[in-house]
Design an enzyme around this catalytic site. Structure first.
Site, PDB file in Angstrom:
ATOM      1  N   GLU A   1       0.825  -1.206   0.000  1.00  0.00           N
ATOM      2  CA  GLU A   1       0.000   0.000   0.000  1.00  0.00           C
ATOM      3  C   GLU A   1       0.862   1.260   0.000  1.00  0.00           C
ATOM      4  O   GLU A   1       0.491   2.272  -0.602  1.00  0.00           O
ATOM      5  CB  GLU A   1      -0.961  -0.003   1.187  1.00  0.00           C
ATOM      6  CG  GLU A   1      -1.987  -1.128   1.151  1.00  0.00           C
ATOM      7  CD  GLU A   1      -2.794  -1.154  -0.140  1.00  0.00           C
ATOM      8  OE1 GLU A   1      -3.009  -0.098  -0.759  1.00  0.00           O
ATOM      9  OE2 GLU A   1      -3.213  -2.262  -0.542  1.00  0.00           O
TER      10      GLU A   1
ATOM     11  N   HIS B   1       1.641   2.081  -3.502  1.00  0.00           N
ATOM     12  CA  HIS B   1       0.592   2.901  -4.113  1.00  0.00           C
ATOM     13  C   HIS B   1       0.736   4.359  -3.680  1.00  0.00           C
ATOM     14  O   HIS B   1       0.582   5.286  -4.485  1.00  0.00           O
ATOM     15  CB  HIS B   1      -0.781   2.395  -3.687  1.00  0.00           C
ATOM     16  CG  HIS B   1      -1.262   1.185  -4.403  1.00  0.00           C
ATOM     17  ND1 HIS B   1      -1.279   1.083  -5.778  1.00  0.00           N
ATOM     18  CD2 HIS B   1      -1.769   0.009  -3.934  1.00  0.00           C
ATOM     19  CE1 HIS B   1      -1.779  -0.099  -6.130  1.00  0.00           C
ATOM     20  NE2 HIS B   1      -2.074  -0.777  -5.027  1.00  0.00           N
TER      21      HIS B   1
ATOM     22  N   HIS C   1       3.318   6.160  -5.558  1.00  0.00           N
ATOM     23  CA  HIS C   1       2.860   6.466  -6.910  1.00  0.00           C
ATOM     24  C   HIS C   1       2.086   7.789  -6.918  1.00  0.00           C
ATOM     25  O   HIS C   1       2.188   8.585  -7.865  1.00  0.00           O
ATOM     26  CB  HIS C   1       1.988   5.311  -7.408  1.00  0.00           C
ATOM     27  CG  HIS C   1       1.862   5.229  -8.889  1.00  0.00           C
ATOM     28  ND1 HIS C   1       1.153   4.231  -9.525  1.00  0.00           N
ATOM     29  CD2 HIS C   1       2.335   6.016  -9.891  1.00  0.00           C
ATOM     30  CE1 HIS C   1       1.212   4.401 -10.834  1.00  0.00           C
ATOM     31  NE2 HIS C   1       1.902   5.490 -11.081  1.00  0.00           N
TER      32      HIS C   1
END
Length: 721
Positions: free
Chosen positions: A478, A481, A484
């Site tokens: 996570e 993510h 990102h």
């Protein structure tokens, strides 16, 4: 969040807190729906102004204006949708159910606006490879897929379908939350909990007390197999938990049967209306895999090998159960028993006490000295707690992300905020995910405000949460993510961060999982919660081996869910209308895919239809396979960190359990390349080209096969590109 606020609505203007972090304490639940409706009116007026502009369409008066519109709407939707997943009070649930169909209708009005479509379509082609070209392509595709080319009757029908789908998806999710909570299993006899540690039983007793009950309450997570069944010695206790998990959403007040059937029918009709054979074809068009043909090829070749491995693992579990004289051994191994006996075998094979192993993974160390430390080594960023800023719940922590002070270009420059919401609670949806309150974009000068949500059992007062290796991987996943979103550096909100195809959005997150077992990183965070000693070498080897253990079962339950997803979404409108029995359809779909009860009698798909949140209430419809496709990219792409010249490739690399020896001097070099080529680019890139530039060659499936222990079970010819 307060129930009422007599002061001015803080959502009406950008927050004055750092990085526009919402002022959660001042936000009133009562304001959410009225503010949403104001946001819709404002956004509609902004769109109308773009269309009515008497000047010739230019990039600035059309595309820049379009991307800058809807800011109030974005602010209030970020609150509603984040809260609906993390702290779903009755008022929030009601707000989401009110907003969902109205939002779908508004989005349809934008997508179907003929004046806006004409204005955007009139803009000249943009320079090849530029962000402008990516944005123009995005909007023209959005118009086409949103029905802009339909006649009036088609537009009306499509708008009605979109609104109804939004309503049904919201209902599916709400039903699942209710069914999962109602499905919690209460044990009133402590003897039924044999096999659980005292601390585990203590947590279950606290959960029961919080629910106003006496005994021990086992709450359910999203997947079919509940982790607790690995530990319960009593077969009847295991069966109670497993059966409660499998029947969620298939009866009672929270029945999802008719909801999912209507969703499937409407999606099929929507695809047909837009000129596609089915919903799966509609979805595949936008993914980096290219087409359903490639997806079928990958899944079709992996399935027999995975099933063969799983069958071997099942036989070992049966043999173990038959030879074990301990309490709980029984004739036959049902779906509730397989994980239990597999855990026994794993403990024997790996020779590790898993309860003791968890003591080396306290949550705070995993986060600070693991995930955050790895980000510093890779990308030159720091993550520091901001105790002066509050989250939306007492369990939420706020962190500021900055460039390192020794960065030669931007020393100490702020990047954005990260909110971590780690603990499970009854009002939170199961699973783990990343979302945002603010998306990075240079057009409006906004820095990202990102949220990581997990569902780790909250420890007793004064204790630390201790993680399993799987939970450690989830923290890194996570946070991948989050990186990102945090490291995005694009001009336009629509192209920011994780606004990329589903089969690419998981690529950076799965890449980040690799660092959990990289020697330097592991040595920095895997320390005993009481003594601070490093994880012993024997346990290090066990953790690495555990990542590759039992891949037949893990791959098979995942692939079964992929095939089930595709079976529902390959139906034509006529075929979908004929389906009335969900259980029968699911049984036929799994048998057709090679997962019949005669092959693997004790295996359920990772998610069955009535609790398959990813595809009926999430964004993964006809796309659950994207995790596997991203793992192809990850298993091969991680070699780009190992081979820092990005020119040579080891076809057997990327294998969990393998020690990845990376020269520390090369880590930052490779991290900078990954940040520059992948993380910072959002949806402004050609994804195949970006992978090729980072990796130095086209993707191959061989590293994935080694990772999942399938390389010796199948012919891999033709699985690369």
């Amino acid at each position: 969040m307060t129930g009422h606020n007599t002061q001015q609505n803080p959502l009406l203007a950008p927050s004055e807190l750092d990085h526009e972090l919402p002022d959660f304490a001042a936000i009133s639940v009562e304001d959410l729906v009225p503010t949403f409706r104001t946001g819709v009116v404002d956004h509609s007026a902004e769109i109308a102004a773009i269309v009515a502009n008497p000047e010739e369409p230019t990039w600035e008066n059309t595309m820049d204006a379009l991307e800058a519109s809807g800011q109030l709407l974005d602010r209030v939707l970020a609150i509603i949708f984040n809260y609906s997943g993390t702290d779903a009070s009755d008022d929030i649930v009601a707000a989401e159910e009110t907003v969902a169909p109205e939002l779908a209708a508004h989005i349809s009005s934008v997508n179907l606006n003929p004046g806006l479509f004409a204005r955007v379509s009139s803009l000249p082609p943009q320079p090849e490879g530029s962000e402008n070209e990516a944005l123009l392509t995005y909007w023209l595709r959005r118009f086409r897929r949103g029905g802009a080319a339909l006649d009036d009757a088609g537009r009306t029908e499509l708008s009605s379908i979109d609104a109804r789908l939004a309503e049904l998806s919201t209902r599916f999710g709400r039903n699942l939350v209710a069914a999962t909570e109602a499905g919690a299993v209460l044990f009133t006899e402590e003897g039924d909990l044999a096999g659980l540690s005292d601390s585990h039983k203590s947590r279950l007793a606290e959960d029961a007390a919080a629910a106003g009950q006496d005994g021990w309450l086992v709450r359910l997570g999203l997947p079919s197999v509940q982790p607790v069944v690995e530990e319960l010695d009593d077969p009847a206790a295991r069966a109670r938990v497993h059966e409660a998990s499998l029947r969620r959403g298939s009866g009672g007040d929270a029945d999802n049967t008719e909801v999912l059937l209507e969703i499937v029918r409407l999606r099929a009709r929507r695809a047909e209306l837009l000129g596609y054979a089915n919903h799966a074809e509609f979805i595949a068009e936008e993914e980096t895999a290219g087409s359903l043909v490639e997806v079928d090829d990958l899944l079709g070749k992996l399935t027999p090998a995975a099933v063969a491995n799983a069958a071997g693992e099942y036989k070992k579990a049966v043999d173990k159960a038959g030879s074990d004289d301990s309490a709980g051994a029984a004739s036959g191994v049902a779906g509730s028993d397989w994980p239990y006996w597999a855990a026994k075998l794993r403990a024997e094979d790996l020779d590790v006490d898993e309860a003791e192993l968890k003591k080396y993974f306290p949550l705070e160390r995993v986060l600070r000295d693991g995930a955050f430390f790895a980000a510093r080594r890779l990308y030159g960023i720091t993550v520091e707690r901001r105790r002066d800023l509050d989250g939306y719940h007492p369990d939420v922590q706020v962190w500021e992300v900055r460039e390192a002070e020794d960065d030669p270009v931007r020393p100490g420059v702020p990047i954005g905020l990260l909110l971590t919401d780690m603990y499970a609670r009854p009002s939170k949806r199961g699973g783990a995910w990343m979302s945002s309150f603010v998306e990075q974009n240079n057009l409006l000068g906004q820095m990202p405000v990102i949220v990581n949500v997990l569902n780790i059992a909250k420890p007793a007062e004064g204790e630390q949460a201790l993680l399993t290796p799987d939970e450690v991987a989830t923290v890194f996943h996570e946070f991948g993510h989050a990186l990102h979103g945090l490291l995005s550096d694009v001009r336009y909100p629509s192209l920011s961060g994780t606004n990329v195809p589903r089969d690419f959005v998981e690529f950076p997150s799965q890449i980040n999982e690799n660092w959990a077992l990289e020697p330097e990183i592991l040595a920095n965070y895997a320390r005993h919660v009481d003594t601070g000693e490093q994880l012993p070498r024997r346990m290090v080897d066990a953790v690495r081996a555990q990542a590759a253990w039992g891949q037949g079962f893990a791959t098979s339950e995942y692939l079964a869910a992929c095939w089930l997803d595709l079976a529902w979404h390959r139906l034509s409108a006529r075929e979908a209308a004929a389906v009335t029995d969900v259980a029968a359809f699911e049984k036929d779909a799994l048998e057709s895919a090679g997962f019949g009860a005669d092959v693997l009698p004790a295996l359920s798909p990772r998610y069955s239809s009535t609790y398959f949140n990813h595809i009926f209430a999430g964004g993964y419809s006809a796309d659950y396979w994207s995790y596997l496709w991203a793992e192809v990219l990850d298993a091969d792409g991680f070699q780009g960190f190992v081979d820092t010249d990005a020119a040579r490739g080891d076809e057997g690399g990327g294998r969990p359990g393998a020690v990845v020896e990376i020269d520390p001097d090369d880590v930052r070099f490779a991290g900078d390349r990954f940040r520059r080529m992948i993380l910072s680019r959002g949806a402004t890139i050609d994804y195949d080209d970006a992978f090729w530039m980072f990796r130095g060659k086209q993707r191959s499936v061989a590293p994935l096969l080694h990772r999942r222990g399938l390389a010796g079970s199948m012919d891999v010819d033709g699985l690369g590109r």
